[in-house]
Design an enzyme around this catalytic site. Structure first.
Site, PDB file in Angstrom:
ATOM      1  N   CYS A 402       0.785  -1.234   0.000  1.00  0.00           N
ATOM      2  CA  CYS A 402       0.000   0.000   0.000  1.00  0.00           C
ATOM      3  C   CYS A 402       0.820   1.290   0.000  1.00  0.00           C
ATOM      4  O   CYS A 402       0.492   2.211  -0.765  1.00  0.00           O
ATOM      5  CB  CYS A 402      -1.025  -0.020   1.140  1.00  0.00           C
ATOM      6  SG  CYS A 402      -0.530  -0.867   2.634  1.00  0.00           S
ATOM      7  N   ARG A 431       7.666 -10.901   5.536  1.00  0.00           N
ATOM      8  CA  ARG A 431       7.322 -10.552   6.916  1.00  0.00           C
ATOM      9  C   ARG A 431       8.140 -11.426   7.859  1.00  0.00           C
ATOM     10  O   ARG A 431       8.242 -12.639   7.665  1.00  0.00           O
ATOM     11  CB  ARG A 431       5.820 -10.727   7.164  1.00  0.00           C
ATOM     12  CG  ARG A 431       4.992  -9.757   6.328  1.00  0.00           C
ATOM     13  CD  ARG A 431       3.507  -9.842   6.572  1.00  0.00           C
ATOM     14  NE  ARG A 431       2.798  -8.916   5.679  1.00  0.00           N
ATOM     15  CZ  ARG A 431       1.481  -8.831   5.578  1.00  0.00           C
ATOM     16  NH1 ARG A 431       0.703  -9.601   6.329  1.00  0.00           N
ATOM     17  NH2 ARG A 431       0.930  -7.971   4.742  1.00  0.00           N
ATOM     18  N   GLN A 449       0.564 -11.715  -2.790  1.00  0.00           N
ATOM     19  CA  GLN A 449      -0.878 -11.565  -2.613  1.00  0.00           C
ATOM     20  C   GLN A 449      -1.507 -11.041  -3.901  1.00  0.00           C
ATOM     21  O   GLN A 449      -0.835 -10.382  -4.690  1.00  0.00           O
ATOM     22  CB  GLN A 449      -1.184 -10.550  -1.504  1.00  0.00           C
ATOM     23  CG  GLN A 449      -0.870 -11.014  -0.103  1.00  0.00           C
ATOM     24  CD  GLN A 449      -1.260  -9.951   0.917  1.00  0.00           C
ATOM     25  OE1 GLN A 449      -0.972  -8.778   0.736  1.00  0.00           O
ATOM     26  NE2 GLN A 449      -1.909 -10.354   1.990  1.00  0.00           N
ATOM     27  N   ASP A 451      -2.953  -8.471  -4.345  1.00  0.00           N
ATOM     28  CA  ASP A 451      -3.113  -7.223  -3.601  1.00  0.00           C
ATOM     29  C   ASP A 451      -3.532  -6.111  -4.551  1.00  0.00           C
ATOM     30  O   ASP A 451      -2.913  -5.922  -5.600  1.00  0.00           O
ATOM     31  CB  ASP A 451      -1.766  -6.884  -2.959  1.00  0.00           C
ATOM     32  CG  ASP A 451      -1.891  -5.950  -1.786  1.00  0.00           C
ATOM     33  OD1 ASP A 451      -3.030  -5.674  -1.381  1.00  0.00           O
ATOM     34  OD2 ASP A 451      -0.847  -5.501  -1.276  1.00  0.00           O
ATOM     35  N   HIS A 453      -5.299  -1.904  -4.623  1.00  0.00           N
ATOM     36  CA  HIS A 453      -5.746  -0.717  -3.896  1.00  0.00           C
ATOM     37  C   HIS A 453      -6.542   0.162  -4.833  1.00  0.00           C
ATOM     38  O   HIS A 453      -6.128   0.425  -5.966  1.00  0.00           O
ATOM     39  CB  HIS A 453      -4.553   0.033  -3.312  1.00  0.00           C
ATOM     40  CG  HIS A 453      -3.794  -0.774  -2.313  1.00  0.00           C
ATOM     41  ND1 HIS A 453      -2.695  -1.521  -2.655  1.00  0.00           N
ATOM     42  CD2 HIS A 453      -4.026  -1.004  -0.992  1.00  0.00           C
ATOM     43  CE1 HIS A 453      -2.264  -2.163  -1.584  1.00  0.00           C
ATOM     44  NE2 HIS A 453      -3.049  -1.868  -0.562  1.00  0.00           N
ATOM     45  N   LYS A 532     -12.357  -2.662   8.627  1.00  0.00           N
ATOM     46  CA  LYS A 532     -12.222  -3.636   7.546  1.00  0.00           C
ATOM     47  C   LYS A 532     -13.369  -4.638   7.582  1.00  0.00           C
ATOM     48  O   LYS A 532     -14.047  -4.804   8.599  1.00  0.00           O
ATOM     49  CB  LYS A 532     -10.889  -4.375   7.654  1.00  0.00           C
ATOM     50  CG  LYS A 532     -10.705  -5.151   8.956  1.00  0.00           C
ATOM     51  CD  LYS A 532      -9.372  -5.869   8.992  1.00  0.00           C
ATOM     52  CE  LYS A 532      -9.192  -6.633  10.311  1.00  0.00           C
ATOM     53  NZ  LYS A 532      -7.985  -7.477  10.312  1.00  0.00           N
ATOM     54  N   HIS A 579      -8.259  -1.060   0.458  1.00  0.00           N
ATOM     55  CA  HIS A 579      -7.349  -2.201   0.338  1.00  0.00           C
ATOM     56  C   HIS A 579      -8.215  -3.439   0.111  1.00  0.00           C
ATOM     57  O   HIS A 579      -9.175  -3.651   0.854  1.00  0.00           O
ATOM     58  CB  HIS A 579      -6.552  -2.415   1.632  1.00  0.00           C
ATOM     59  CG  HIS A 579      -5.830  -1.210   2.142  1.00  0.00           C
ATOM     60  ND1 HIS A 579      -4.456  -1.110   2.159  1.00  0.00           N
ATOM     61  CD2 HIS A 579      -6.286  -0.044   2.681  1.00  0.00           C
ATOM     62  CE1 HIS A 579      -4.104   0.047   2.695  1.00  0.00           C
ATOM     63  NE2 HIS A 579      -5.195   0.711   3.022  1.00  0.00           N
TER      64      HIS A 579
END
Length: 712
Positions: A402, A431, A449, A451, A453, A532, A579
């Site tokens: 992000c 991570r 991911q 992922d 946005h 979320k 997100h």
């Protein structure tokens, strides 16, 4: 009363420990192979703790007895009102007034939205809900109570210092500091025998509020409890709960008594660190499971056996999909067939991105930590990031995409005409998970991911949220997953203004209502930067997995000062950021899919879509030719030319290896340019031309057909 004579009962139990342990050693629950037995006598701290509790609880009862009583109204979910008396009427009495069966099956009450012990008196007018085990909160309380039973058994057998003992997904655990050895699997029967005696005694759970000074005195023997009291408790009083000789710091609530727990088992143990800090003391952790009915335990055991057969790590080895190596812990090595599954999943999502107006981008893996300071991640997440120094600057591998996407948005002046701007990124993330938490593909250090946005105007939020829901429904429909939705709201530690949070939560709530799906509120569990929507899927073994997420973020656009020119002259506005991910971690999704299908992959994802088997050596060239045509068309095809196996053996091997289609060729097929088609489930489709096979394969792959072998 609940605690009358308990001190005498404890003394009697202690004196009879050796006798009762001797009786148990002859019974069904024999703990042969383990030297673990109940301590005789029990540790002195148990007796000291009880003495203080009895003194304080007697004073509490006198105090409650002095309270004035007044009529109260208890409103049930159906609107019915029951009359009661403050400080006397309990939820259990209300339930029993409706029916004894309801009272017996109720685990815990909810009083004005707060979980409440069934035997705790009501204090004022109340809206009352009665929760059973099949309610998520009822199950949580039930397992929490069983954790206390396990804690009691651990104190009685090891004499260690208990730490935390929460319910968790799939059961509960208790941590214990024990410097005289370690827990062994052979200890389980002894612990379970003690728990059986605890259940048989129907020990009541008794709640008591204590001051900080009283707590420090009660737990003066336990360094870990003292840390919790000094570092975590910031209120004048807090509660403890007692069952039998166990007294522990606990918010509660609990079941009425230990006899409610009809079936339980100790399931596993491990070493861990105090509060997950690898620099702190090492602890022993013991896990368990429990149910109010033996039939539920039997079903659970069956599902565990089935889960062991489906373990993605086992299937990954057997099917040569992936492996892990100690030289790169938490980072998976995907072999060619595993990489095929990985790529098919990402291709599937990328194709949907294009249909749904997402633009794929590529972003760096390494950033100066100034980026993470701007985003707020460094303050909240630094310990979970891999960082290093370079030319007197500190850098870190990205754990999420992000902030990089915020830099992309800010790269030039943006117009309202560009919004919504949907950026998708399959960038590699790292991570720094603790080594003890790593588990196959479900908990890794290196992952990707799906992922994305979405930068949008506030008035576009609800339509974009609907698009996110539609995307999720489509993907999970392909996989055959059902799902549940929860709205997770502002946590205790959060960034930004309360008004922005309220707006964000209202927008998500409206979007959930418009989706037409049932949803639940999950207070206080939002991300630190915004509320979320958590999506929990359920697999073939009824296990829950959280993969998809949709998060609304007013904070990052503000922290990065993101702006777009509005349709008003000389006015700039701030976008809202969404997100979202559907698969979540691709690695984790592969683990879930592996276990969901038990390695019996659907055709479109399968790493072994077809194998060609000649009936005799002279047909090997034709078999190779067929395999090459399938391969050139993009399918995972092999050929079995092993002269040492019979035709039946080759077919059986192909079925065991989970090839979706087995194409047998003989002289007739060679002359006709055909193959004889059968499936891994031994369904025979007969002779088909190669072109027909390719046409059918193309249709089955493009439509993501679940029963491709049947519908060929």
């Amino acid at each position: 009363m609940a605690d009358v004579g308990m001190e005498k009962k404890v003394e009697d139990l202690t004196l009879n420990n050796s006798k009762s342990a001797g009786k148990k050693s002859k019974g069904k629950g024999d703990s042969a192979g383990s030297s673990l037995k109940e301590l005789n006598p029990w540790p002195q701290y148990i007796h000291d703790r009880i003495a203080l509790f009895d003194e304080l609880h007697a004073a509490y009862k006198d105090k409650v007895a002095s309270y004035s009583r007044s009529p109260i109204k208890v409103t049930l979910p159906d609107g019915k009102v029951v009359e009661g008396t403050s400080w006397e009427t309990t939820p259990y009495e209300v339930a029993r007034g409706i029916s004894q069966g309801l009272a017996d099956n109720t685990v815990v009450a909810k009083v004005n939205g707060v979980l409440w012990d069934l035997d705790r008196p009501l204090e004022a007018d109340t809206e009352l809900k009665l929760l059973k085990f099949d309610d998520e909160e009822g199950e949580y309380v039930f397992r929490h109570s069983t954790a206390h039973m396990l804690g009691e058994a651990m104190e009685r057998c090891y004499g260690g210092c208990l730490c935390y003992g929460p319910p968790v997904e799939g059961g509960f655990y208790y941590d214990m500091f024990y410097d005289k050895g370690s827990v062994s699997q052979t200890d389980y029967p002894a612990l379970e025998n003690v728990m059986k005696s605890i259940a048989k005694e129907k020990q009541e759970f008794i709640r008591l509020e204590m001051t900080k000074a009283e707590l420090l005195k009660m737990f003066e023997y336990n360094e870990f409890k003292k840390r919790i009291i000094n570092e975590r408790i910031d209120t004048p009083t807090t509660t403890v709960y007692r069952c039998g000789p166990l007294i522990d710091l606990c918010r509660g609530p609990h079941v009425r008594h230990t006899g409610k727990v009809k079936a339980f088992a100790v399931t596993k143990n491990s070493a861990t660190y105090w509060e997950g800090n690898s620099e702190a003391e090492s602890l022993q952790r013991i896990y368990g499971i429990s149910f109010p009915d033996a039939k539920q335990m039997k079903e659970w055991k069956y599902l565990q056996e089935e889960a062991a057969k489906r373990d993605h790590r086992k299937i990954g080895r057997e099917q040569e999909l992936f492996f892990f190596h100690e030289l790169s812990p938490g980072s998976c090595f995907f072999l060619p067939r595993g990489a095929h599954i990985y790529n098919k999943l990402t291709e599937f999502i990328k194709k949907e991105y294009r249909k749904r107006g997402f633009q794929e981008v590529l972003t760096p893996n390494i950033y100066n930590t100034k980026l993470w300071e701007t985003s707020g991640h460094w303050q909240h997440y630094a310990e979970n990031m891999f960082s290093f120094d370079c030319e007197k600057q500190k850098y870190a591998l990205k754990p999420m995409n992000c902030p990089g996407h915020c830099l992309m948005f800010a790269n030039r002046v943006r117009s309202w005409r560009e919004l919504p701007l949907r950026l998708a990124d399959f960038g590699v993330l790292h991570r720094n998970e603790l080594s003890g938490t790593l588990h196959g593909l479900t908990r890794v250090r290196r992952f990707q991911q799906d992922d994305a946005h979405i930068f949008c105007m506030p008035e576009q939020i609800e339509s974009e949220m609907q698009g996110c829901f539609d995307f999720m429904e489509y993907v999970y429909g392909i996989f055959g997953f059902t799902f549940k939705l929860k709205l997770s709201t502002r946590p205790e530690k959060y960034l930004g203004d309360i008004e922005d949070w309220n707006k964000a939560e209202e927008s998500l709530s409206n979007s959930l209502n418009a989706s037409g799906h049932p949803w639940e509120l999950n207070p206080g569990d939002g991300a630190f930067y915004g509320p979320k929507i958590d999506i929990t899927i359920h697999d073939a073994l009824k296990r829950a997995h959280q993969c998809a997420t949709i998060q609304l973020d007013f904070q990052l656009p503000s922290r990065f000062n993101l702006q777009y020119s509005s349709d008003e002259v000389a006015v700039t506005k701030r976008p809202v950021m969404i997100h979202r991910a559907v698969l979540g971690s691709v690695e984790r999704m592969i683990a879930i899919l592996t276990e969901n299908c038990a390695g019996k992959w659907p055709f479109w994802l399968s790493p072994r879509q077809a194998i060609v088997i000649p009936i005799a050596a002279p047909l090997n060239d034709y078999a190779e030719e067929v395999k090459d045509k399938l391969h050139d068309a993009g399918y995972m095809a092999d050929v079995d030319l092993d002269a040492g196996n019979t035709l039946n053996k080759k077919v059986r091997n192909a079925q065991i290896a989970q090839y979706n289609f087995i194409l047998v060729v003989g002289e007739n097929e060679r002359q006709a340019g055909t193959v004889n088609v059968r499936t891994r489930d031994n369904k025979v489709h007969g002779e088909r031309s190669i072109d027909d096979v390719l046409t059918r394969f193309k249709h089955l792959a493009e439509t993501h057909e679940k029963d491709a072998e049947e519908k060929f």
